[in-house]
Design an enzyme around this catalytic site. Structure first.
Site, PDB file in Angstrom:
ATOM      1  CB  THR A  61       4.987   0.055  -2.719  1.00 37.83           C
ATOM      2  OG1 THR A  61       5.780  -0.521  -1.681  1.00 37.83           O
ATOM      3  CG2 THR A  61       5.759   0.034  -4.022  1.00 37.83           C
ATOM      4  CE  LYS A 106      -2.862   0.145   3.383  1.00 41.50           C
ATOM      5  NZ  LYS A 106      -2.112   0.952   4.385  1.00 41.50           N
ATOM      6  CG  PHE A 122       3.782  -9.150  -5.979  1.00 46.66           C
ATOM      7  CD1 PHE A 122       4.665  -9.456  -4.952  1.00 46.66           C
ATOM      8  CD2 PHE A 122       2.841  -8.153  -5.761  1.00 46.66           C
ATOM      9  CE1 PHE A 122       4.593  -8.791  -3.732  1.00 46.66           C
ATOM     10  CE2 PHE A 122       2.763  -7.488  -4.549  1.00 46.66           C
ATOM     11  CZ  PHE A 122       3.646  -7.808  -3.528  1.00 46.66           C
ATOM     12  CG  PHE A 147      -3.833  -2.683   9.015  1.00 49.34           C
ATOM     13  CD1 PHE A 147      -2.735  -3.421   8.576  1.00 49.34           C
ATOM     14  CD2 PHE A 147      -3.846  -2.263  10.328  1.00 49.34           C
ATOM     15  CE1 PHE A 147      -1.678  -3.731   9.438  1.00 49.34           C
ATOM     16  CE2 PHE A 147      -2.795  -2.565  11.196  1.00 49.34           C
ATOM     17  CZ  PHE A 147      -1.721  -3.302  10.742  1.00 49.34           C
ATOM     18  CB  ALA A 153      -4.835   1.166  10.967  1.00 48.87           C
ATOM     19  CE  LYS A 189       4.135  -2.623   7.176  1.00 43.17           C
ATOM     20  NZ  LYS A 189       3.166  -1.568   7.516  1.00 43.17           N
ATOM     21  CD1 TRP A 202       8.545  -3.207  -4.593  1.00 43.18           C
ATOM     22  CD2 TRP A 202       9.604  -4.071  -6.367  1.00 43.18           C
ATOM     23  NE1 TRP A 202       9.674  -3.855  -4.145  1.00 43.18           N
ATOM     24  CE2 TRP A 202      10.339  -4.385  -5.206  1.00 43.18           C
ATOM     25  CE3 TRP A 202      10.082  -4.512  -7.599  1.00 43.18           C
ATOM     26  CZ2 TRP A 202      11.524  -5.130  -5.235  1.00 43.18           C
ATOM     27  CZ3 TRP A 202      11.275  -5.241  -7.644  1.00 43.18           C
ATOM     28  CH2 TRP A 202      11.974  -5.551  -6.467  1.00 43.18           C
ATOM     29  NE  ARG A 204      -0.160   4.736   8.974  1.00 45.26           N
ATOM     30  CZ  ARG A 204      -0.436   3.480   9.311  1.00 45.26           C
ATOM     31  NH1 ARG A 204      -0.845   3.203  10.529  1.00 45.26           N
ATOM     32  NH2 ARG A 204      -0.317   2.516   8.440  1.00 45.26           N
TER      33      ARG A 204
END
Length: 555
Positions: A73, A71, A381, A301, A273, A105, A409, A94
């Site tokens: 990215t 998200k 991906f 999220f 979140a 993470k 990406w 954030r």
């Protein structure tokens, strides 16, 4: 051929001096407070502009999975795409917490060729904001216990202190502790506990304050406990709101950095979140709106958590609306929601994709509930197959859902051009944004509305403890606050194992906490903890630094 890690890609990037980024953003020199070559604080008192003319893009997602959705990215890549199209754009994000960075993470500054830089400094300490919040929170704890030790003029009931200490790392051992042991000189013994810093009410207050004096007023309103006759006691009663504000007077200033392609980025505040409201600060968002024509921001999220809170809490308090919503999805996450194990996500599986896409369908419906037509960003991906891509793209088109294959990406802003064009079209089309609920509804009615309309549940069960707390909240005059749901991020329900689009479930609210400084009521569901634990193999196990100070393993 091995792919470079996100950290290796970031290390090869050429950064522009932060003064050049500030100039590009229209930030005057006297508003810039340098923190080295590539970071700065922005003094918002010295800014001019008109946020009313700016368009706001909210990036949200389907329910996240351990496979990762990208998200942040997409948020960064979309801003870079707008930059390539010649738009005056800023991104507002954030700040990462050390808990997830060192835990499950890793870093949280985007990925691949769509990152905010300098990624290492942003992920580790940054400009000290989270440390300042930790200090302010724990200063209040020390002042509360000192007041009790010194005679307890306010008649505070030490059994009814709701304020916890915090630390910005996942540390389950600190969830429940006993303090004040060691005799009369060591204080008054009582039960206590720690939350993670990003769950502190001071984090929420900082992120919802509009300026320094609003921050001070909000800090004064914080209820940290109750007297022996059950009356709320506030920071203002303790006469320390000034001291706490003093500790935060630098932290309230938003941080200026840049994307890999030189797009100005404001990174400020970082409430989780799943246990807080999951959005960057109002100050950073409004500063970006003042300085640019398009602001791209995100909420934590999925749409059931961060986006719902963005609409019903942040947008309400900020008196603005999202002009467009981007909904990030990945084929990997869709297959996982269709029952595929994480280890098998690389294999083509159209059956699982068809089963799991119901999760995306619900999140599309959620955006529409707020009167905004979303654009799905299918985040590409390398393991995705052409057949899988075509299935998702055609599924969206068959349902009149706007969708764009997004390859930021791999390609940076260039990979987000199609998405940016579709978002630009949405920005030029008025929407019918509205909140999910009115503040006049009771606390149970607000929760019921969130559960039935956003989660798709059948209703809500309140424990006896929660029922007592609702009564107290309403008696104290806090019943008109919006609700901040604390719930697992992995499922639309309160059971993280129920993937896809579960039906026939109810949500159990076990506890409610009034955050009077922030101005919302937190409803705790399931087994969500305000102090998470570390996984069996933390990301910290893979991190290192060499003799030259070069780090590895942050991504």
């Amino acid at each position: 051929m091995a792919h470079l890690t996100d950290q290796e890609i970031a290390a090869k990037a050429t950064l522009q001096p932060i003064e050049e980024i500030a100039q590009k953003a229209g930030i005057p020199e006297d508003a810039l407070e340098l923190h080295g070559k590539y970071k700065a604080k922005v003094d918002i008192k010295n800014l001019v502009g008109n946020e009313e003319d700016s368009k706001l893009v909210l990036v949200t997602a389907m329910n996240p999975t351990p496979a990762g959705e990208g998200k942040s990215t997409v948020t960064v890549g979309l801003a870079d795409a707008f930059n390539k199209l010649g738009e005056k754009v800023m991104v507002a994000l954030r700040e990462p917490s050390l808990g997830p960075v060192m835990g499950i993470k890793g870093g949280a500054t985007g990925g691949g060729h769509a990152q905010v830089l300098p990624m290492e400094e942003i992920n580790l300490h940054f400009n000290g904001d989270l440390h300042a919040i930790t200090s302010a929170n724990n200063t209040l704890s020390a002042l509360i216990d000192n007041h009790i030790h010194q005679g307890n003029e306010l008649n505070i009931d030490q059994r009814r202190i709701t304020w916890k200490r915090v630390v910005d790392i996942n540390d389950r051992e600190l969830r429940n502790v006993v303090i004040g042991l060691g005799g009369p000189t060591s204080g008054v013994p009582r039960e206590d506990g720690f939350d993670i810093t990003v769950a502190s009410e001071i984090m929420a207050v900082l992120c919802l304050a509009t300026d320094l004096m609003d921050l001070k007023e909000r800090l004064g309103r914080i209820v940290f406990g109750y007297t022996k006759d059950k009356k709320p006691v506030t920071v203002k009663d303790l006469k320390v709101e000034g001291a706490l504000t003093l500790l935060l007077k630098e932290a309230i200033k938003p941080n200026l950095v840049q994307t890999m392609e030189g797009t100005p980025a404001l990174i400020h505040g970082g409430p989780f979140a799943n246990i807080a409201h999951g959005c960057n600060s109002l100050i950073a968002t409004n500063t970006a709106r003042k300085l640019s024509d398009i602001v791209v921001t995100e909420a934590g999220f999925g749409s059931d958590l961060g986006a719902e809170k963005f609409m019903d809490i942040k947008a309400r308090f900020g008196n603005f609306k999202p002009d467009a919503i981007v909904l990030v999805a990945t084929i990997r996450a869709l297959k996982m929601n269709g029952g595929v194990a994480k280890t098998d996500l690389g294999a083509e599986n159209l059956g699982a994709l068809k089963s799991g896409i119901v999760n995306l369908e619900k999140h599309i419906e959620n955006a529409r509930k707020f009167g905004v037509e979303p654009i799905v960003a299918l985040n590409d991906f390398v393991t995705d197959t052409d057949a899988e891509r075509e299935f998702v793209l055609n599924w969206c088109k068959d349902r009149d859902v706007k969708v764009a294959l997004t390859q930021v990406w791999e390609k940076g802003g260039e990979g987000g051009i199609e998405l940016a064009k579709q978002v630009k079209e949405a920005l030029e089309t008025p929407n019918n944004f509205d909140y999910l609920y009115d503040l006049e509804l009771s606390i149970p009615e607000k929760i019921e509305k969130i559960v039935t309309e956003v989660y798709g549940g059948d209703g809500v069960n309140f424990t006896d403890k929660a029922k007592r707390q609702i009564k107290e909240i309403e008696e104290n005059g806090w019943g008109n606050f919006p609700v901040c749901m604390a719930k697992t991020q992995y499922s639309l329900s309160d059971d993280e194992k129920k993937l896809g689009r579960p039906t026939g479930f109810t949500i159990t609210v076990r506890e409610l906490i009034a955050k009077t400084g922030a101005g919302f009521v937190v409803a705790l569901t399931g087994n969500v903890m305000t102090m998470p634990g570390l996984p069996k193999v933390p990301s910290a196990n893979h991190m290192d630094v060499d003799a030259e100070g070069n780090s590895t393993g942050l991504f």
